[in-house]
Design a protein around this motif. Sequence first.
Motif, short mmCIF file in Angstrom:
data_model
loop_
_atom_site.label_atom_id
_atom_site.label_comp_id
_atom_site.label_asym_id
_atom_site.label_seq_id
_atom_site.Cartn_x
_atom_site.Cartn_y
_atom_site.Cartn_z
N ALA A 111 0.82 -1.21 0.00
CA ALA A 111 0.00 0.00 0.00
C ALA A 111 0.86 1.26 0.00
N ALA A 112 1.99 1.23 0.71
CA ALA A 112 2.87 2.39 0.74
C ALA A 112 3.52 2.63 -0.61
N ALA A 113 3.85 1.57 -1.33
CA ALA A 113 4.54 1.70 -2.61
C ALA A 113 3.61 2.08 -3.75
N GLU A 114 2.35 1.71 -3.67
CA GLU A 114 1.42 1.86 -4.80
C GLU A 114 1.36 3.27 -5.38
N PRO A 115 1.25 4.33 -4.57
CA PRO A 115 1.12 5.67 -5.18
C PRO A 115 2.30 6.03 -6.07
N LEU A 116 3.52 5.70 -5.66
CA LEU A 116 4.69 6.06 -6.45
C LEU A 116 4.78 5.21 -7.72
#
Length: 243
Positions: A111-116
């Motif tokens: 979830a933390a990686a998804e936006p980037l």
Amino acid sequence: MKTVALIPARLAATRLPDKPLALIAGKTMIQHVWERARSAARIDEVFIATPDQAIADAVRAFGGSVLMTHHDHQTGTDRLAEAARQLSPEVTVIVNVQGDEPLIEPATIDAAAEPLLADATLVMSSLCCPLPEGREDDPNVVKVVLTQENFALYFSRSPLPYRRNTDAPGYQPLQHIGLYAYRRDFLETFPLLPRTPLEQIESLEQLRALEHGYRIKMVFTDRVPESVDTPEDLERVRALFSS
């Protein structure tokens, strides 16, 4: 383009010395974190960033990869930036996974990686969840308020927002979860930025990014991962593994 999880780990913890090597259900804490990071679907490789040979030896013994760093870093981000400079050029996104969360869900890391991964214009992302009842005045619990587009407006150890108008529509206070994803070039730049007044007053490093005009995309999750900071925390997590 590759996404890497970096797990900073060191022996010199004040409240729980040698914490990464503490045994939980027959494995060191750092091995549990490494295994969960490796299970994240969006992570291509996992590395432990450490200044300590004992940690490096333990990680290599269970098959993990190590990036050695200096002892004299002031913050974990400084250690991550040094480790990032040792990675191959195809790595573009780096997720900072805390080494004291042996129960972290792989989906939380994703979830933390998804936006980037979805938006090349973003340089940094992090997580938040509903603030547990009764924790608004706890300075050890960091709160965050967001824009309508879910970018961080501000982080604070104080109650946030302050409830001056009790007739206003309800607002769910949010707790910040200290798991970050960085664009690789921004991670290498961030420690070079001058420290800022709000960062120093609140003792919150992420405020440096906001004060220098960078945006932090926030992602919602259900709850805070269990962290181990004290001997009591360690015994609680051992009991959770046993059950």
